[in-house]
Every structure is written in C-alpha cells, then in structure tokens.
Design a protein around this motif. Structure first.
Motif, PDB file in Angstrom:
ATOM      1  N   ASN A   1      -5.411   2.776   3.451  1.00  0.00           N
ATOM      2  CA  ASN A   1      -4.864   3.917   2.709  1.00  0.00           C
ATOM      3  C   ASN A   1      -3.651   3.483   1.882  1.00  0.00           C
ATOM      4  O   ASN A   1      -2.623   4.155   1.868  1.00  0.00           O
ATOM      5  CB  ASN A   1      -4.495   5.052   3.660  1.00  0.00           C
ATOM      6  CG  ASN A   1      -3.484   4.617   4.707  1.00  0.00           C
ATOM      7  OD1 ASN A   1      -3.306   3.432   4.955  1.00  0.00           O
ATOM      8  ND2 ASN A   1      -2.807   5.596   5.307  1.00  0.00           N
ATOM      9  N   THR A   2      -3.790   2.328   1.233  1.00  0.00           N
ATOM     10  CA  THR A   2      -2.694   1.836   0.388  1.00  0.00           C
ATOM     11  C   THR A   2      -3.112   1.856  -1.075  1.00  0.00           C
ATOM     12  O   THR A   2      -4.290   1.727  -1.410  1.00  0.00           O
ATOM     13  CB  THR A   2      -2.297   0.401   0.778  1.00  0.00           C
ATOM     14  OG1 THR A   2      -3.425  -0.466   0.638  1.00  0.00           O
ATOM     15  CG2 THR A   2      -1.800   0.343   2.207  1.00  0.00           C
TER      16      THR A   2
ATOM     17  N   ASP B   1       4.136   7.453   2.772  1.00  0.00           N
ATOM     18  CA  ASP B   1       4.565   7.121   4.134  1.00  0.00           C
ATOM     19  C   ASP B   1       5.604   6.016   4.076  1.00  0.00           C
ATOM     20  O   ASP B   1       6.627   6.079   4.763  1.00  0.00           O
ATOM     21  CB  ASP B   1       3.356   6.669   4.958  1.00  0.00           C
ATOM     22  CG  ASP B   1       3.732   6.176   6.338  1.00  0.00           C
ATOM     23  OD1 ASP B   1       3.752   6.999   7.264  1.00  0.00           O
ATOM     24  OD2 ASP B   1       3.984   4.958   6.485  1.00  0.00           O
ATOM     25  N   SER B   2       5.343   4.986   3.273  1.00  0.00           N
ATOM     26  CA  SER B   2       6.271   3.866   3.094  1.00  0.00           C
ATOM     27  C   SER B   2       5.919   3.164   1.794  1.00  0.00           C
ATOM     28  O   SER B   2       4.779   3.207   1.335  1.00  0.00           O
ATOM     29  CB  SER B   2       6.192   2.895   4.277  1.00  0.00           C
ATOM     30  OG  SER B   2       4.847   2.576   4.580  1.00  0.00           O
ATOM     31  N   VAL B   3       6.937   2.520   1.189  1.00  0.00           N
ATOM     32  CA  VAL B   3       6.761   1.882  -0.124  1.00  0.00           C
ATOM     33  C   VAL B   3       7.483   0.544  -0.108  1.00  0.00           C
ATOM     34  O   VAL B   3       8.585   0.432   0.457  1.00  0.00           O
ATOM     35  CB  VAL B   3       7.332   2.767  -1.254  1.00  0.00           C
ATOM     36  CG1 VAL B   3       7.173   2.077  -2.609  1.00  0.00           C
ATOM     37  CG2 VAL B   3       6.656   4.136  -1.260  1.00  0.00           C
ATOM     38  N   THR B   4       6.876  -0.441  -0.735  1.00  0.00           N
ATOM     39  CA  THR B   4       7.547  -1.741  -0.861  1.00  0.00           C
ATOM     40  C   THR B   4       7.380  -2.298  -2.260  1.00  0.00           C
ATOM     41  O   THR B   4       6.272  -2.385  -2.776  1.00  0.00           O
ATOM     42  CB  THR B   4       7.007  -2.754   0.174  1.00  0.00           C
ATOM     43  OG1 THR B   4       7.664  -4.010  -0.033  1.00  0.00           O
ATOM     44  CG2 THR B   4       5.511  -2.949   0.033  1.00  0.00           C
TER      45      THR B   4
ATOM     46  N   LEU C   1       9.628  -6.011 -11.402  1.00  0.00           N
ATOM     47  CA  LEU C   1       8.794  -6.246 -10.223  1.00  0.00           C
ATOM     48  C   LEU C   1       7.394  -6.747 -10.613  1.00  0.00           C
ATOM     49  O   LEU C   1       6.903  -6.475 -11.715  1.00  0.00           O
ATOM     50  CB  LEU C   1       8.634  -4.951  -9.409  1.00  0.00           C
ATOM     51  CG  LEU C   1       9.925  -4.306  -8.893  1.00  0.00           C
ATOM     52  CD1 LEU C   1       9.612  -2.965  -8.221  1.00  0.00           C
ATOM     53  CD2 LEU C   1      10.631  -5.241  -7.911  1.00  0.00           C
ATOM     54  N   SER C   2       6.753  -7.429  -9.671  1.00  0.00           N
ATOM     55  CA  SER C   2       5.356  -7.849  -9.878  1.00  0.00           C
ATOM     56  C   SER C   2       4.396  -6.732  -9.491  1.00  0.00           C
ATOM     57  O   SER C   2       3.334  -6.568 -10.104  1.00  0.00           O
ATOM     58  CB  SER C   2       5.039  -9.087  -9.031  1.00  0.00           C
ATOM     59  OG  SER C   2       5.881 -10.157  -9.366  1.00  0.00           O
ATOM     60  N   SER C   3       4.766  -5.963  -8.489  1.00  0.00           N
ATOM     61  CA  SER C   3       3.896  -4.868  -8.038  1.00  0.00           C
ATOM     62  C   SER C   3       4.670  -3.962  -7.101  1.00  0.00           C
ATOM     63  O   SER C   3       5.744  -4.319  -6.607  1.00  0.00           O
ATOM     64  CB  SER C   3       2.646  -5.401  -7.327  1.00  0.00           C
ATOM     65  OG  SER C   3       3.008  -6.069  -6.127  1.00  0.00           O
ATOM     66  N   ILE C   4       4.099  -2.787  -6.866  1.00  0.00           N
ATOM     67  CA  ILE C   4       4.620  -1.849  -5.872  1.00  0.00           C
ATOM     68  C   ILE C   4       3.430  -1.418  -5.017  1.00  0.00           C
ATOM     69  O   ILE C   4       2.358  -1.085  -5.542  1.00  0.00           O
ATOM     70  CB  ILE C   4       5.258  -0.611  -6.522  1.00  0.00           C
ATOM     71  CG1 ILE C   4       6.448  -1.018  -7.403  1.00  0.00           C
ATOM     72  CG2 ILE C   4       5.695   0.402  -5.462  1.00  0.00           C
ATOM     73  CD1 ILE C   4       7.015   0.136  -8.220  1.00  0.00           C
ATOM     74  N   THR C   5       3.607  -1.441  -3.718  1.00  0.00           N
ATOM     75  CA  THR C   5       2.532  -1.010  -2.820  1.00  0.00           C
ATOM     76  C   THR C   5       2.984   0.223  -2.058  1.00  0.00           C
ATOM     77  O   THR C   5       4.081   0.246  -1.491  1.00  0.00           O
ATOM     78  CB  THR C   5       2.155  -2.122  -1.825  1.00  0.00           C
ATOM     79  OG1 THR C   5       1.784  -3.303  -2.548  1.00  0.00           O
ATOM     80  CG2 THR C   5       0.990  -1.697  -0.940  1.00  0.00           C
ATOM     81  N   VAL C   6       2.128   1.240  -2.061  1.00  0.00           N
ATOM     82  CA  VAL C   6       2.433   2.518  -1.424  1.00  0.00           C
ATOM     83  C   VAL C   6       1.452   2.738  -0.276  1.00  0.00           C
ATOM     84  O   VAL C   6       0.234   2.637  -0.455  1.00  0.00           O
ATOM     85  CB  VAL C   6       2.305   3.683  -2.416  1.00  0.00           C
ATOM     86  CG1 VAL C   6       2.694   5.008  -1.742  1.00  0.00           C
ATOM     87  CG2 VAL C   6       3.148   3.426  -3.652  1.00  0.00           C
ATOM     88  N   ARG C   7       2.002   3.025   0.899  1.00  0.00           N
ATOM     89  CA  ARG C   7       1.141   3.453   2.005  1.00  0.00           C
ATOM     90  C   ARG C   7       1.149   4.969   2.020  1.00  0.00           C
ATOM     91  O   ARG C   7       2.196   5.599   2.152  1.00  0.00           O
ATOM     92  CB  ARG C   7       1.650   2.908   3.329  1.00  0.00           C
ATOM     93  CG  ARG C   7       0.870   3.430   4.533  1.00  0.00           C
ATOM     94  CD  ARG C   7       1.235   2.721   5.810  1.00  0.00           C
ATOM     95  NE  ARG C   7       0.555   3.329   6.960  1.00  0.00           N
ATOM     96  CZ  ARG C   7       0.514   2.772   8.163  1.00  0.00           C
ATOM     97  NH1 ARG C   7       1.112   1.601   8.378  1.00  0.00           N
ATOM     98  NH2 ARG C   7      -0.105   3.377   9.148  1.00  0.00           N
ATOM     99  N   VAL C   8      -0.060   5.545   1.872  1.00  0.00           N
ATOM    100  CA  VAL C   8      -0.176   6.995   1.789  1.00  0.00           C
ATOM    101  C   VAL C   8      -0.097   7.584   3.187  1.00  0.00           C
ATOM    102  O   VAL C   8      -0.639   7.030   4.148  1.00  0.00           O
ATOM    103  CB  VAL C   8      -1.510   7.388   1.120  1.00  0.00           C
ATOM    104  CG1 VAL C   8      -1.662   8.905   1.047  1.00  0.00           C
ATOM    105  CG2 VAL C   8      -1.586   6.778  -0.281  1.00  0.00           C
ATOM    106  N   ALA C   9       0.567   8.703   3.304  1.00  0.00           N
ATOM    107  CA  ALA C   9       0.701   9.382   4.593  1.00  0.00           C
ATOM    108  C   ALA C   9      -0.676   9.725   5.143  1.00  0.00           C
ATOM    109  O   ALA C   9      -1.610  10.039   4.395  1.00  0.00           O
ATOM    110  CB  ALA C   9       1.541  10.647   4.431  1.00  0.00           C
TER     111      ALA C   9
END
Length: 654
Positions: free
Chosen positions: A315-316, A351-354, A475-483
C-alpha cells in the motif's frame, strides 16, 4: 447320425464379382447360382485364379463388392451394413485359414477368445469355453503358448477352436491342409468330419482332389463359372448344433470388454516396438516438458517478484520527478523538494512518508572498504518499507533537522565491514570524507528494488546526504505509505491533486505497488504465452510424428486388422484400438514430459540460485489434456484408415 430334411442355408442367384484393372474390368465370378443346405459338407474345387477364393470371401461376408443376390438363412446379405456383416461373421461363421492367421502377440487361449470378446461373452465363460475347446483338440498343455511356439498342426487346431468359440454354424476352410504335413492334414480332415457329424455346415475351398473326395458334395469352378456340382457321397444331415452357450454380458459391459481388449492390444503393440514408440513420443515429450517448464518458471519468477514487492509494502505510492519515467529530461528535473514530503505527511491518508536521495560510494571501516548504495531517507523510511531492526534503532526527526552524521546499515553490510565480529553499533564508518556513526542494523532485504545485489546498503538522514555528500536541494523520490483504512487509489488521486496544486503543473509521476504488480504479471504472462506458443508448435510437430508412425503401424498390421474383421470385429472396434494406441503414445509422452519438466526444475534450481519453478495442478492437467487431444486428433485419421480397410485385402497382406 440323425437325419433331417434339407434346409437351405446359403442361396446365391446371378452373383457376379468384378474388379477394375486399369481401363478394363475383370469378371472373377460370373452369374453364380449356388445353394448349400444346412449341415452339408461341401468342397469347392478349382485351380489358382479360378475364382474359388473370391467365392469363399463372398460366402464369408468378407467381400461385399459383388452384385446379384445372396441370402444367408433367408437374410438378404446385400442390404446389410458393415457392422451387420461383422455380426454375421462372429455369430454364424468360423474361418480356418491356410496360414492359420493367428495373432502373434496372443497365446492360444487369447487367440481363441477374440470372437467371443467381440460377441459380448462374459470373461469367465469365454475363457472356460476356449480352454475346453483347446483341450478337446489336444492342446491342453499348449494353451499358454504363443503361435511361434506351436507347430503348424497345433496352430491350425487353435484356428479351429477359434472358429468354434461362438458356435461356428458355418465353417469356411480355405486350403486348410495346404501348410500341414500329411499326418497333421489327416488329423484336421478327421476333425472337420467330426464337426460335420455334429451338425456344422462345412465348406472347404481347395485345389486338392484328395481333400475334396472327403466331402459329400464337390463343386468345381473354372474362370468364375461353376462347371460341375456333383454329389460323391450320400446326402446326410445332422441336427444343427445348438448356439454356443456362453453367458452374455450387458451392452455396457460388452463395450467395456472390447475397450479392454483394444487397450491390451495397444499396450502389446507399443511394448513390441519400444524404440519406435519412444521416438514417436519424443516430440510430445519435448513439447510438454517445454510448456510445463516455461509456465512453471514464469510462475516461479512472478511469485518471487510479487513476494519482493509485498516485502516493501503493498500500500505504498512512489512519487518521481518528471511526467513519466520515459521523460528524456528526467535527470534535469529538480522540482521534487522536501517540503512536498512535509505537505503530504500532513494529509489524513498518509500513514508515513519518507523523502529519498541516493548515491553510490565507497564505505570504509579501518582497513576494510566496500562499494555501497548510500540512501538519504527520512525517519519513517523503515516503517514505510517494512524493514525490521536486528540491533539499535533508526534516526529521528531531530537527526534530520540537525543534519546528524548517523547511519543505519543492513546485516549484509555488517558482515562485510566487521569481519572480526565487532559489534557495529557505535562504530564509525567513512563515506567519501564524511564520518558516520552507526546507530542501527536492519535485516538484509530479499527484494531487488533497492541496492544492487553486489553492493551493501547504508541509510543516513536525507538532509545529511543532500548537504554533506551530494550538495543538492532536490529529492530523487518520495514514498508514501497509505493508511490501512484508506483506499490506495483514492490516496493516489489526492496526492496527484495536491502535487499538481503545489507545482502548478504535472512535472511528477506516481507509481503504486499495485501498478508494478499488474505490470509484472502482464509481462510475465505475455512472455509465458509467447514461449508456450513456440512449445505448442513442438507439440504439433510431435502430433504429426504420431500420425505418421500410426499410419506405418496400420500398414504393418494390416493382416492383423483383417483377422480381427474376419472373426467379427466391428469398424468401431478397429477404430477404437488404433485410437487408443495413439492416445496412449501421447499420454505416455505427456507423463514423461511432465516428469522431465520436474527434473529440469530441480536441476536448474540446484544450479542457478534464485530461480524457482512453481508447478500448478492446472498446468499439469492442461498438459495431459493437450497430449490426449493430440492423440485423438492426430490418431483419428490412421485409426479411421484402419477401420475402413477391406477385410479381404487386409487378410491377403503380408
């Protein structure tokens, strides 16, 4: 002998038999007028080419190309279909051939049983009757011997027993003593006389005057015309024998028994030509092994990839610079910035982002150095990607704010750098000219969507990487973890809208793991389909090989087919026998092919690390279905060719 009034059994009127010979027609039988009464002992004499053998073939319902009238027991033979003629042959006629015409792969009892099998006799009953007949004929000790282990006289007695198994109202003997020595010949003549005294109608076809004199009536034929019909002994008749008292089975069981006989003969035929059978199966083996192996490898590879995708979270959503991965300006697009990650992290679906930046470099610890994939990430990176710690912990928000010189490594890096067993935690490593203190160790990843397999992984705060190592602000990328309670597709739509609002244009692209999954599945299926199509061509070639070999087999076993037809086999029985043989070849080939595929999978798995074959019951079932269909499709034409053979031509074949 009981005397009864004569009763016509065979009545022929104006019967002619003609054969084409180029542009001409040869008339072999010319307007035959003949009546034979039930219970007579008749000899038909004539020189070679006189037409006597043709007359016998017509009498025995083996040849139906004649014109005129032929009635058997008052039944018009001309109006009967091939299977009706086969019924007449198995229920009323018994054939004794000059060359015995026994099937080489069967023993004496099995040869005798064949007409009873086609007549639907119960297995135990027909076996008992066959053994009693052979015992009566002096073959009690030779029942289990095959023809090549029997003398000529013994083989001829087996053929007599076969003629009597279903009753043998009418026994047709074609030169019955022609291949016997004088002693065996006299014994056979005595046997025929015994059968006549029991009420059987005996018709002997011969050119031997001495044998003809044993009959009560001699019919001479010359150039297709009956030139003499005289009685040489008093006309005597015995009560006709009662029908063979063999218990019959229901029709379904009869069909099952005939199928069993066909299966048995098919197995014997395959076993007697092992090398040819194997070469015939080779195309099927290669095709099935190829199809099953390719599909298994594709499914195994796909399962591995999907497992690795799952390991980084299902779920990312990844955000990349550029409108698409194919954008030629991708390396120059620098619009993705840390504040984008901060804005997304504030949304309810996150949920969380990096944030992420990456670089390749060399990492050193004392006198040990190794190539490393250096990734600058946010504190939530390890949650986003489901990475578990074996020791220590991750850097936090304060670390990113202060550009802390901290690092997290994986267990592979720990094993590479700390070969002496030193605890990595608290140790200082150097990347470029930047010293970094190790604060955590994570388990090495099994997925291939990060560092290359030859490099170790090091994670540091993205702010540290951007300012101290890379010297960049993007940034090269952003990854989001969906709740967990939020739909991934809805979250992707919301991220698309937020990023477009922030950037004023679509200079970014989104990719979620479901998209990767579907792309990999689609690509894997396409490749499997392509390679399977190539393998199917191999199967078709194998099928053509089966058809060719079956045609050769039909040609080689033409005489056997003629014998079976003479003793009462239907066209369907012959068709079934050769069709079963073709299907057996393909099924055996399919079985060996599947086994070979398992062997290939085991060998490749042992030799090449990381390659896995996943065999599904559906694929194996489809392989067997394919091999069966190939047997049916490519075996049908040879089988039909065998079933349509002319019995007379087949019997004359060498």
């Amino acid at each position: 002998m009981t005397r009864i009034a004569p009763e016509p059994m065979i009545e022929m009127t104006g019967l002619r038999r003609e054969f084409p010979a180029g542009s001409e027609t040869i008339t072999v039988l010319k307007d035959i007028e003949l009546t034979i009464n039930k219970g007579e002992l008749v000899a038909i004499m004539g020189q070679s080419g006189s037409g006597k053998s043709t007359l016998m073939n017509v009498l025995g319902c083996l040849d139906n190309g004649w014109t005129g009238s032929y009635k058997l027991g008052g039944r018009d033979v001309a109006s009967l279909a091939p299977d009706d003629l086969a019924q007449l042959r198995r229920e009323h006629f018994g054939f004794i051939f000059q060359r015995y015409q026994l099937l080489a792969d069967l023993d004496a009892v099995e040869n005798v049983e064949i007409p009873a099998i086609y007549a639907g006799a119960q297995k135990a009953a027909r076996r008992s009757r066959a053994e009693k007949l052979l015992e009566r004929l002096g073959l009690k000790e030779r029942m289990t011997h095959r023809p090549n282990a029997l003398s000529g006289g013994q083989q001829q007695r087996v053929s007599v027993a076969r003629a009597l198994i279903n009753g043998g109202d009418i026994i047709l003997a074609d030169e019955p003593t022609g291949a016997l020595d004088s002693k065996s010949g006299r014994e056979l003549i005595g046997l025929l006389k015994e059968l006549h005294e029991e009420g059987h109608t005996i018709i002997i076809v011969t050119h031997d005057p001495g044998l003809a004199q044993e009959a009560e009536r001699i019919i001479e034929i010359s150039d297709g015309v009956i030139v003499s019909d005289r009685r040489v002994k008093d006309e005597t008749f015995a009560e006709a024998p009662a029908p063979a008292a063999i218990k019959r089975v229901p029709r379904w069981r009869e069909a099952l028994d005939r199928s069993g006989e066909a299966l048995s003969m098919a197995l014997r035929a395959l076993a007697s030509h092992r090398l040819r059978t194997f070469l015939t199966m080779l195309g099927i083996i290669i095709g099935i092994a190829s199809v099953v192996s390719v599909v298994a490898l594709g499914q195994g590879s796909q399962a591995q990839v999907l497992e690795r995708i799952s390991s980084i979270g299902t779920n990312t959503i990844n955000i990349y610079p550029g409108a698409s991965a194919a954008d030629r300006r991708l390396s120059n697009i620098r619009t993705l910035v840390p504040s984008d990650a901060t804005a997304i992290a504030a949304e309810p679906y996150a949920d969380s982002v990096t944030p992420s930046v990456s670089s390749n470099g060399t990492v050193r610890y004392k006198n040990v150095s190794a190539s490393a994939q250096v990734q600058g990430v946010g504190p939530d990176y390890f949650r986003v990607n489901n990475r578990s710690f074996s020791a220590g912990l991750a850097f936090d928000t304060e670390s990113t704010q202060k550009l802390a010189q901290e690092a997290v490594i994986d267990t592979k890096a720990a094993a590479t750098l700390f070969t002496d067993g030193t605890d990595p935690l608290g140790q200082v490593i150097i990347i470029g000219n930047v010293p970094l203190r190790i604060i955590g160790v994570v388990e090495a990843s099994t997925n291939n969507f990060g560092p290359s397999s030859n490099a170790i992984s090091v994670w540091i705060p993205y702010t540290t990487a951007m300012s101290r190592i890379l010297g960049q602000s993007w940034l090269s990328s952003i990854t989001v973890r969906v709740a967990d309670d939020y739909d991934v597709s809805a979250a992707q739509t919301d991220i698309q809208a937020l990023m477009a609002q922030r950037h004023g244009s679509t200079d970014f692209s989104l990719q979620n793991t479901d998209t990767i999954r579907s792309t990999i599945q689609s690509t894997s299926q396409t490749l499997s389909l392509l390679i399977s199509a190539i393998a199917v061509i191999s199967l078709l070639v194998g099928g053509i090989g089966v058809m060719n070999i079956m045609l050769v087999s039909v040609r080689e076993r033409t005489r056997e087919i003629g014998v079976r037809m003479a003793v009462g086999a239907r066209q369907g029985d012959i068709l079934q026998q050769f069709l079963i043989e073709a299907v057996l070849v393909c099924l055996l080939g399919g079985t060996i092919g599947v086994g070979l595929s398992f062997l290939i999978g085991w060998g490749v798995g042992a030799a090449v690390s990381g390659l896995t074959f996943v065999y599904s019951p559906f694929t194996i079932g489809a392989a067997f279905l394919s091999s069966t269909l190939i047997g049916v499709v490519f075996g049908f034409m040879p089988a039909r060719s065998a079933a349509r053979l002319d019995p007379v031509v087949a019997l004359a074949s060498e």
